[in-house]
Design a protein around this motif. Structure first.
Motif, PDB file in Angstrom:
ATOM      1  N   THR A  34       0.802  -1.224   0.000  1.00  0.00           N
ATOM      2  CA  THR A  34       0.000   0.000   0.000  1.00  0.00           C
ATOM      3  C   THR A  34       0.834   1.274   0.000  1.00  0.00           C
ATOM      4  N   GLY A  35       2.165   1.117  -0.049  1.00  0.00           N
ATOM      5  CA  GLY A  35       3.031   2.289   0.014  1.00  0.00           C
ATOM      6  C   GLY A  35       3.060   2.919   1.385  1.00  0.00           C
ATOM      7  N   GLY A  36       2.767   2.118   2.403  1.00  0.00           N
ATOM      8  CA  GLY A  36       2.696   2.640   3.766  1.00  0.00           C
ATOM      9  C   GLY A  36       3.969   2.420   4.554  1.00  0.00           C
ATOM     10  N   SER A  37       3.862   2.661   5.858  1.00  0.00           N
ATOM     11  CA  SER A  37       5.001   2.532   6.769  1.00  0.00           C
ATOM     12  C   SER A  37       4.786   1.320   7.675  1.00  0.00           C
ATOM     13  N   PHE A  38       5.909   0.737   8.120  1.00  0.00           N
ATOM     14  CA  PHE A  38       5.863  -0.380   9.055  1.00  0.00           C
ATOM     15  C   PHE A  38       6.647   0.009  10.294  1.00  0.00           C
ATOM     16  N   LEU A  39       5.975  -0.035  11.450  1.00  0.00           N
ATOM     17  CA  LEU A  39       6.591   0.323  12.718  1.00  0.00           C
ATOM     18  C   LEU A  39       6.763  -0.912  13.591  1.00  0.00           C
ATOM     19  N   LEU A  40       7.780  -0.890  14.411  1.00  0.00           N
ATOM     20  CA  LEU A  40       7.982  -1.913  15.436  1.00  0.00           C
ATOM     21  C   LEU A  40       7.846  -1.242  16.798  1.00  0.00           C
TER      22      LEU A  40
END
Length: 294
Positions: A34-40
């Motif tokens: 989706t062209g999004g961000s992934f956070l941990l």
């Protein structure tokens, strides 16, 4: 619209297993698609069970799977003031009260009440199977509460569910995954099914329910992708979001990874631990195949 924000939020109280791998990979894949961000996010509010070696292993296992995340990583233990502030806001509105009974005392009180109400059926339980708190602490006078607090007695801070629901009215959430019984689309929240949930304790100024909604809001999480075992917890989360004026993300609850007996995987299941599988020669591609991802 801004790009979506996904997150994976494990607790460092054990090593990751296939169930964690599925959830982390699913979030990571969706972020890329989706062209999004992934956070941990590291959910380490339980100081007695969370260990540095488990946190280090989380980073190692995720990196081995090919997962990357944005920095900095949010560690809940470094943001306890955020949760204290939220509890204070709810307390100021009369929505939180302290209870001082031990688990054994609560169980004994429930047993007494059940004996009195045999004709009314079994004692109510929440979706996780835990019995409702009987509510005796609500009847304490302000002087009695003050005396307990001054004595240094341990306590839990509980949400007055009836008062909170009366304030918010009916609530729903958007579900793009599926609940345990096939629930999807617009789902009606049922926070009353949880009774007077604990928001914090004397030694820990937050709980999972409280910290997860605050963290998601502060981190701008737009899509919460997690296991079906947390599906009905969303009812409590929607309630807290409404009470605290926080945005409601879109939810996507996914299937659980089960063991041979049909039980949800736990961190003590060595046969499905990522470290054990890697030691046996498994590759990241093998893990994807095992959890059913391309």
């Amino acid at each position: 619209m801004p790009p979506p924000v996904f997150r994976f939020a494990p607790s460092p109280n054990g090593y990751l297993h296939l169930g964690h791998a599925y959830s982390a990979l699913l979030n990571f894949d969706l972020a890329h698609q989706t062209g999004g961000s992934f956070l941990l996010r590291i959910e380490d509010i339980d100081a007695t069970r969370c260990k540095p070696e488990f946190e280090a292993a989380i980073y190692e296992d995720l990196a081995w799977l090919g997962i990357t995340w944005e920095e900095p990583v949010r560690r809940q233990s470094r943001h306890l003031s955020n949760y204290r502030d939220a509890v204070e806001k709810l307390s100021a509105r009369g929505l939180v009260y302290p209870s001082f009974e031990s688990r054994a005392e609560i169980a004994k009180e429930i047993e007494r009440l059940v004996t009195q109400r045999e004709a009314d059926g079994p004692w109510p339980r929440d979706p996780d199977g835990a019995p409702f708190y009987p509510g005796a602490a609500k009847l304490l006078s302000s002087g009695q509460r003050a005396a307990f607090l001054e004595s240094g007695a341990p306590y839990a801070l509980r949400l007055d569910m009836a008062a909170a629901c009366a304030e918010t009215g009916d609530l729903v959430w958007v579900e793009r995954g599926q609940g345990p019984d096939g629930e999807t689309g617009t789902v009606v929240a049922r926070p009353q099914a949880w009774g007077d949930v604990i928001l914090a304790r004397k030694e820990t100024p937050t709980s999972y329910h409280l910290s997860v909604v605050i963290d998601d809001a502060l981190q701008g999480v737009t899509d919460v992708v997690r296991g079906q075992d947390l599906f009905w917890s969303t009812s409590v989360h929607r309630l807290l979001q409404q009470l605290l004026g926080l945005p409601a993300p879109i939810y996507r609850h996914h299937r659980l990874m089960l063991d041979a007996a049909g039980q949800k995987l736990s961190k003590s299941t060595d046969a499905t631990g990522l470290r054990e599988l890697r030691a046996e020669g498994a590759t990241p591609a093998d893990i994807r195949r095992l959890v059913g991802l391309p």
